[in-house]
Design an enzyme around this catalytic site. Structure first.
Site, PDB file in Angstrom:
ATOM      1  N   LYS A  22      51.564  32.466  47.042  1.00 13.27           N
ATOM      2  CA  LYS A  22      50.600  32.147  45.976  1.00 13.27           C
ATOM      3  C   LYS A  22      50.861  33.057  44.783  1.00 13.27           C
ATOM      4  O   LYS A  22      51.001  32.585  43.651  1.00 13.27           O
ATOM      5  CB  LYS A  22      49.181  32.371  46.476  1.00 13.27           C
ATOM      6  N   ASN A  23      50.934  34.358  45.010  1.00 15.59           N
ATOM      7  CA  ASN A  23      51.010  35.291  43.877  1.00 15.59           C
ATOM      8  C   ASN A  23      52.341  35.231  43.159  1.00 15.59           C
ATOM      9  O   ASN A  23      52.440  35.573  41.989  1.00 15.59           O
ATOM     10  CB  ASN A  23      50.678  36.708  44.345  1.00 15.59           C
ATOM     11  N   CYS A 117      35.379  40.341  39.161  1.00 15.87           N
ATOM     12  CA  CYS A 117      35.553  39.510  40.361  1.00 15.87           C
ATOM     13  C   CYS A 117      34.751  40.177  41.470  1.00 15.87           C
ATOM     14  O   CYS A 117      34.059  41.159  41.243  1.00 15.87           O
ATOM     15  CB  CYS A 117      37.022  39.407  40.714  1.00 15.87           C
ATOM     16  N   ARG A 122      38.205  44.270  36.727  1.00 18.98           N
ATOM     17  CA  ARG A 122      39.674  44.256  36.761  1.00 18.98           C
ATOM     18  C   ARG A 122      40.140  44.115  35.304  1.00 18.98           C
ATOM     19  O   ARG A 122      40.354  43.038  34.801  1.00 18.98           O
ATOM     20  CB  ARG A 122      40.180  43.129  37.656  1.00 18.98           C
ATOM     21  N   ASP A 306      45.631  43.761  49.551  1.00 15.76           N
ATOM     22  CA  ASP A 306      45.230  42.415  49.991  1.00 15.76           C
ATOM     23  C   ASP A 306      45.161  42.309  51.504  1.00 15.76           C
ATOM     24  O   ASP A 306      44.661  41.315  52.024  1.00 15.76           O
ATOM     25  CB  ASP A 306      46.214  41.363  49.457  1.00 15.76           C
ATOM     26  N   ARG A 398      41.462  29.103  48.096  1.00 16.90           N
ATOM     27  CA  ARG A 398      42.215  29.564  46.910  1.00 16.90           C
ATOM     28  C   ARG A 398      43.589  30.078  47.322  1.00 16.90           C
ATOM     29  O   ARG A 398      44.539  30.002  46.564  1.00 16.90           O
ATOM     30  CB  ARG A 398      41.461  30.703  46.217  1.00 16.90           C
TER      31      ARG A 398
HETATM   32  C1  EPZ Z   1      47.727  41.223  41.670  1.00 21.53           C
HETATM   33  O1  EPZ Z   1      46.558  41.305  40.879  1.00 21.53           O
HETATM   34  C2  EPZ Z   1      47.435  40.201  42.761  1.00 21.53           C
HETATM   35  N1  EPZ Z   1      47.150  38.915  42.140  1.00 21.53           N
HETATM   36  C3  EPZ Z   1      46.238  40.659  43.592  1.00 21.53           C
HETATM   37  O2  EPZ Z   1      46.070  39.719  44.656  1.00 21.53           O
HETATM   38  C4  EPZ Z   1      46.551  42.025  44.187  1.00 21.53           C
HETATM   39  O3  EPZ Z   1      45.410  42.481  44.883  1.00 21.53           O
HETATM   40  C5  EPZ Z   1      46.914  43.008  43.057  1.00 21.53           C
HETATM   41  O4  EPZ Z   1      48.007  42.490  42.294  1.00 21.53           O
HETATM   42  C6  EPZ Z   1      47.311  44.382  43.585  1.00 21.53           C
HETATM   43  O5  EPZ Z   1      48.424  44.259  44.418  1.00 21.53           O
HETATM   44  C7  EPZ Z   1      48.190  38.141  41.736  1.00 21.53           C
HETATM   45  O6  EPZ Z   1      49.343  38.507  41.894  1.00 21.53           O
HETATM   46  C8  EPZ Z   1      47.849  36.817  41.112  1.00 21.53           C
HETATM   47  P1  EPZ Z   1      47.151  44.882  39.218  1.00 21.53           P
HETATM   48  P2  EPZ Z   1      46.604  42.101  39.455  1.00 21.53           P
HETATM   49  O7  EPZ Z   1      47.209  44.606  37.760  1.00 21.53           O
HETATM   50  O8  EPZ Z   1      47.890  41.864  38.776  1.00 21.53           O
HETATM   51  C9  EPZ Z   1      44.280  48.197  37.455  1.00 21.53           C
HETATM   52  C10 EPZ Z   1      44.919  38.151  45.979  1.00 21.53           C
HETATM   53  O9  EPZ Z   1      44.044  38.306  46.838  1.00 21.53           O
HETATM   54  N2  EPZ Z   1      44.579  47.584  36.139  1.00 21.53           N
HETATM   55  O10 EPZ Z   1      48.393  45.298  39.935  1.00 21.53           O
HETATM   56  O11 EPZ Z   1      45.360  41.782  38.742  1.00 21.53           O
HETATM   57  C11 EPZ Z   1      43.454  47.287  38.345  1.00 21.53           C
HETATM   58  O12 EPZ Z   1      42.078  47.442  38.056  1.00 21.53           O
HETATM   59  C12 EPZ Z   1      44.873  38.930  44.680  1.00 21.53           C
HETATM   60  O13 EPZ Z   1      45.918  37.383  46.123  1.00 21.53           O
HETATM   61  C13 EPZ Z   1      44.126  48.202  34.972  1.00 21.53           C
HETATM   62  O14 EPZ Z   1      43.481  49.249  35.013  1.00 21.53           O
HETATM   63  O15 EPZ Z   1      46.545  43.613  39.966  1.00 21.53           O
HETATM   64  C14 EPZ Z   1      43.806  47.767  39.740  1.00 21.53           C
HETATM   65  O16 EPZ Z   1      43.047  48.918  40.054  1.00 21.53           O
HETATM   66  C15 EPZ Z   1      43.607  39.757  44.587  1.00 21.53           C
HETATM   67  N3  EPZ Z   1      44.424  47.638  33.775  1.00 21.53           N
HETATM   68  C16 EPZ Z   1      45.265  48.201  39.585  1.00 21.53           C
HETATM   69  O17 EPZ Z   1      45.499  48.352  38.187  1.00 21.53           O
HETATM   70  C17 EPZ Z   1      45.163  46.492  33.667  1.00 21.53           C
HETATM   71  O18 EPZ Z   1      45.433  46.038  32.536  1.00 21.53           O
HETATM   72  C18 EPZ Z   1      46.262  47.177  40.118  1.00 21.53           C
HETATM   73  O19 EPZ Z   1      45.976  45.952  39.472  1.00 21.53           O
HETATM   74  C19 EPZ Z   1      45.619  45.881  34.863  1.00 21.53           C
HETATM   75  C20 EPZ Z   1      45.316  46.439  36.080  1.00 21.53           C
END
Ligand code: EPZ
Length: 422
Positions: A22-23, A117, A122, A306, A398
């Site tokens: 999915k991701n 969420c 996020r 995850d 989802r």
């Molecule tokens: C991706 O989300 C995945 N989603 C998430 O999977 C997964 O949990 C996450 O990566 C972490 O591995 C997809 O790939 C579609 P991040 P993403 O940006 O990209 C902080 C699922 O269940 N952050 O790596 O949104 C954030 O708050 C989903 O399949 C900022 O501070 O995650 C978090 O603490 C849920 N500022 C950390 O970084 C930003 O601009 C990692 O988030 C972006 C992120």
């Protein structure tokens, strides 16, 4: 609304072909906006999030169709607008992935800010910082990101956090920027590597793929590619392995990629599962008592956030107590009060769940809250005594294709029922 009704106590046994990621596919789909053309992405899972992304791309003017063999056809020759409306973005945070491609192709993008969420805020500040470093002007008005860039120019960008999403958006935009971009502390999740490989196939010049320093030499244009193969879903793989481990069963997962599972396989062995891995086949047997083992989540190749809820649920069935700490999403424990309803003894202290093992779970009605939380409730129902009902399984749909059918094929007693309850 649908709910699942589960009769606990059946060990899972059998073979499962894991679906496409999915991701990964959510990052591959918007890449087709970068070069007008016709594409096919194979091994696309049939999930709500894929439908949401398809509808978003269709809103932009693309034609997107998923056939029943998992081939996703995209035609991006007729993109007519650069606005991603709130109605799509509110359903799925990954909608923000259209920001980079629209900016790179049109010099403009208007994308709704994603809301929060189920597991906390996020932010997208790193996405926006990356676009600004590449020369875009960004303003936030009425809940929308307005971005403009006459011409994107390569830059040195350092991510304070190795954000998957920010790395994805920067990869799209830098591929068509003028000059070189050096991105440091980039995310190295397999989904990012898959995107970098697709962009390279489209003519992008990217060095350091798979590492946390990416060098992207922008090109004037990219070209479409007729076919690209999606990677297997590592989180789904982990989910079914853990389900088999919890029910003291045995499972053979085929067409998987063991290398994408980071430390999950090591941890499963550590708690007492026996694993045989050969090529793309992972066999797990779990017929002995499991012992407890704590985990702390980390960016890839660390323990995935995850899989955090799934591990907590597994540890309920292990001997002894364990601590599960989430360093990525400190409040991603919304599923714990639902597990309490099944009789679990778990205490959440800050970003750690303290789990008492050898739980005797009893069936009850529980409520899903987010994708991976719902999966952990289903797994708990598989081992709880008696009947468990899990409401709001649309969260599950989802990210897991036909989970009740796949679990039934493995011997679980589970059915999907329409309900007015929610
Ligand atoms: C991706 O989300 C995945 N989603 C998430 O999977 C997964 O949990 C996450 O990566 C972490 O591995 C997809 O790939 C579609 P991040 P993403 O940006 O990209 C902080 C699922 O269940 N952050 O790596 O949104 C954030 O708050 C989903 O399949 C900022 O501070 O995650 C978090 O603490 C849920 N500022 C950390 O970084 C930003 O601009 C990692 O988030 C972006 C992120």
């Amino acid at each position: 609304m649908d709910k699942f009704i589960i009769e606990g106590g059946q060990p899972l046994r059998g073979t499962l072909r894991v679906a496409g990621s999915k991701n990964a596919v959510l990052a591959l789909m918007p890449a087709t906006l970068l070069a007008p053309g016709v594409y096919r992405i194979r091994r696309t899972p049939n999930l709500r999030d894929v439908w949401t992304m398809s509808r978003l791309l269709a809103t932009l003017g693309a034609h997107v169709e998923l056939d029943n063999a998992g081939d996703l056809f995209l035609d991006t020759r007729t993109i007519t607008t650069f606005e991603a409306p709130y109605e799509h973005v509110k359903k799925m945070r990954a909608s923000i992935y259209v920001l980079g491609p629209l900016l790179a192709r049109y010099g403009r993008a208007r994308v709704s800010l994603p809301g929060g969420c189920a597991f906390g805020p996020r932010p997208v500040d790193l996405h926006l910082k990356g676009m600004e470093r590449l020369g875009a002007e960004i303003s936030i008005e009425h809940g929308y990101i307005n971005a403009r860039a006459e011409r994107l120019r390569g830059a040195a960008i350092h991510l304070d956090i190795p954000s998957v999403g920010a790395t994805v958006n920067i990869l799209y935009a830098a591929s068509l920027a003028e000059g070189e971009t050096v991105l440091t502390n980039a995310a190295i999740e397999p989904e990012v590597t898959a995107l970098a490989q697709m962009l390279s196939a489209m003519g992008a010049h990217i060095e350091g793929i798979g590492t946390s320093t990416l060098r992207i030499e922008g090109v004037p244009a990219l070209h479409p590619i007729p076919t690209f193969d999606n990677i297997p879903d590592r989180i789904e793989t982990a989910t079914y392995l853990i389900a088999a481990a919890m029910t003291r069963g045995s499972i053979r997962v085929v067409d998987a990629n063991p290398y994408h599972l980071g430390t999950v396989l090591d941890k499963l062995e550590e708690v007492g599962c026996s694993l045989d891995i050969s090529g793309t086949v992972i066999e797990l047997r779990s017929n002995a008592p499991l012992h407890a083992s704590s985990v702390t989540t980390a960016p890839y190749p660390g323990f995935p956030t995850d899989v955090q809820a799934l591990w907590t649920t597994l540890m309920l069935t292990a001997d002894g107590s364990s601590r599960i700490t989430d360093m990525i999403y400190p409040t991603r424990f919304g599923y714990v009060p639902e597990l309490h309803r099944l009789g679990a003894e778990i205490e959440v202290v800050e970003n750690t769940a303290i789990v008492t093992g050898n739980a005797r779970l009893q069936g009850a009605t529980v409520m899903s809250s987010d994708l991976r939380a719902s999966a952990s409730l289903i797994l708990a129902g598989l081992v709880a005594e008696g009947q468990t009902e899990v409401l709001r399984v649309y969260h599950l749909d989802r990210g897991y294709e036909r989970m009740e059918e796949r679990l039934r094929q493995l011997g679980a007693r589970i059915e999907r029922v329409q309900t007015d309850e929610y």
